[in-house]
Design a protein around this motif. Structure first.
Motif, PDB file in Angstrom:
ATOM      1  N   HIS A 272      -9.769  30.980 -37.126  1.00  9.63           N
ATOM      2  CA  HIS A 272      -8.313  30.858 -37.062  1.00  9.63           C
ATOM      3  C   HIS A 272      -7.534  31.957 -37.768  1.00  9.63           C
ATOM      4  O   HIS A 272      -6.315  31.994 -37.672  1.00  9.63           O
ATOM      5  CB  HIS A 272      -7.873  29.505 -37.639  1.00  9.63           C
TER       6      HIS A 272
ATOM      7  N   THR B 234       1.269  36.954 -38.843  1.00  9.25           N
ATOM      8  CA  THR B 234       0.670  37.274 -37.541  1.00  9.25           C
ATOM      9  C   THR B 234       0.900  36.104 -36.585  1.00  9.25           C
ATOM     10  O   THR B 234       1.381  35.035 -36.974  1.00  9.25           O
ATOM     11  CB  THR B 234      -0.848  37.528 -37.655  1.00  9.25           C
ATOM     12  N   ASP B 235       0.516  36.300 -35.337  1.00  9.11           N
ATOM     13  CA  ASP B 235       0.632  35.237 -34.334  1.00  9.11           C
ATOM     14  C   ASP B 235      -0.267  34.041 -34.664  1.00  9.11           C
ATOM     15  O   ASP B 235      -0.033  32.942 -34.180  1.00  9.11           O
ATOM     16  CB  ASP B 235       0.266  35.763 -32.944  1.00  9.11           C
ATOM     17  N   LEU B 236      -1.282  34.257 -35.462  1.00  8.65           N
ATOM     18  CA  LEU B 236      -2.221  33.196 -35.819  1.00  8.65           C
ATOM     19  C   LEU B 236      -1.746  32.363 -37.008  1.00  8.65           C
ATOM     20  O   LEU B 236      -2.357  31.344 -37.332  1.00  8.65           O
ATOM     21  CB  LEU B 236      -3.582  33.811 -36.163  1.00  8.65           C
ATOM     22  N   TRP B 237      -0.684  32.780 -37.678  1.00  9.55           N
ATOM     23  CA  TRP B 237      -0.274  32.190 -38.948  1.00  9.55           C
ATOM     24  C   TRP B 237       0.004  30.698 -38.858  1.00  9.55           C
ATOM     25  O   TRP B 237      -0.490  29.923 -39.687  1.00  9.55           O
ATOM     26  CB  TRP B 237       0.936  32.923 -39.523  1.00  9.55           C
ATOM     27  N   ASP B 238       0.788  30.264 -37.897  1.00  7.12           N
ATOM     28  CA  ASP B 238       1.177  28.856 -37.863  1.00  7.12           C
ATOM     29  C   ASP B 238      -0.030  27.937 -37.766  1.00  7.12           C
ATOM     30  O   ASP B 238      -0.151  26.959 -38.498  1.00  7.12           O
ATOM     31  CB  ASP B 238       2.156  28.596 -36.717  1.00  7.12           C
ATOM     32  N   SER B 239      -0.946  28.250 -36.873  1.00  6.18           N
ATOM     33  CA  SER B 239      -2.158  27.442 -36.721  1.00  6.18           C
ATOM     34  C   SER B 239      -3.035  27.526 -37.975  1.00  6.18           C
ATOM     35  O   SER B 239      -3.522  26.504 -38.470  1.00  6.18           O
ATOM     36  CB  SER B 239      -2.945  27.913 -35.499  1.00  6.18           C
TER      37      SER B 239
ATOM     38  N   ALA C 133      -6.606  36.074 -39.047  1.00 14.29           N
ATOM     39  CA  ALA C 133      -6.589  37.460 -38.565  1.00 14.29           C
ATOM     40  C   ALA C 133      -7.590  38.231 -39.406  1.00 14.29           C
ATOM     41  O   ALA C 133      -7.420  38.361 -40.612  1.00 14.29           O
ATOM     42  CB  ALA C 133      -5.193  38.051 -38.716  1.00 14.29           C
TER      43      ALA C 133
ATOM     44  N   THR D 241      -3.454  36.942 -42.660  1.00 10.41           N
ATOM     45  CA  THR D 241      -3.002  36.196 -41.492  1.00 10.41           C
ATOM     46  C   THR D 241      -1.506  35.904 -41.549  1.00 10.41           C
ATOM     47  O   THR D 241      -0.871  35.749 -40.505  1.00 10.41           O
ATOM     48  CB  THR D 241      -3.822  34.891 -41.351  1.00 10.41           C
TER      49      THR D 241
END
Length: 157
Positions: free
Chosen positions: A107, A22-27, A109, A19
Motif C-alpha cells: 500500500h 502521493t495517490d496512495l496516501w489515503d488508502s 509508495a 507515501t
C-alpha cells in the motif's frame, strides 16, 4: 528488540513519509491507522489525525528544510511502530510485524518524492556489515557524537 523488528519499524516509518502526499496516501493512511488501532475506533481516529498532521508538516516544509522534517517524522513513526510491536507478546508481535511488512509492501509508495535521500533513520546504534565477499557502505548526514567510556578508577586494595 530484534534487528528484523527494528528494521520493520524503520521501513514502516520511512513508508509513512514517502507515501504522504502521493495517490496512495489515503488508502495507506487508513491501513496504518487500522493496524495501530487494532480494532479500537477511537484509537484509529486518533492515528488518522496524527498521520494527517505528518502529511501537513511534510507538505508545509518544502525547500531546504524538507529533508530534516522528513527525517524527523520518519524517526517518530519508526519509534511509534517499534513501541507498539514491543508491547505485544511474542506470537502477536510476529503476526503484527508480518502484517505491517505486508501493508508497507502493498500500500505504500516505495520511492516517493517526500524523502528519496534516505533509506534508514535511526536514533540508536546502526551496524553495517559486509560478509561473503560483499561490500557494505553507509552515509551519515548530520552530526555524529561519539562518547568515550570513563576511565576506570584506580584499583583499591
Amino acid at each position: 528488540m530484534p534487528e528484523d523488528l527494528s528494521g520493520t519499524a524503520a521501513e514502516a516509518g520511512i513508508a509513512v513519509v514517502r507515501t504522504a502526499g502521493t495517490d496512495l496516501w489515503d488508502s495507506f493512511r487508513r491501513q496504518v491507522a487500522a493496524w495501530i488501532g487494532r480494532g479500537d475506533g477511537p484509537s484509529e481516529r486518533s492515528e488518522l489525525l496524527r498521520l494527517t498532521d505528518t502529511a501537513s508538516a511534510l507538505r508545509e516544509a518544502g525547500g531546504a528544510g524538507s529533508a530534516a522534517v522528513a527525517a524527523r517524522h520518519a524517526l517518530d513513526w519508526q519509534r511509534r511502530f517499534a513501541d507498539l510491536l514491543q508491547r505485544l507478546d511474542d506470537a502477536e508481535r510476529e503476526t503484527a510485524a508480518a502484517r505491517l511488512r505486508q501493508l508497507v509492501r502493498e500500500h505504500s509508495a516505495g520511492d516517493g518524492p517526500a524523502a528519496p535521500e534516505f533509506n534508514l533513520v535511526s536514533g540508536e546504534n546502526v551496524r553495517i556489515q559486509a560478509d561473503h565477499g560483499s561490500v557494505a557502505a553507509g552515509t551519515v548526514n548530520g552530526d555524529v557524537r561519539i562518547g568515550f567510556p570513563h576511565s576506570p578508577d584506580s584499583p583499591q586494595g
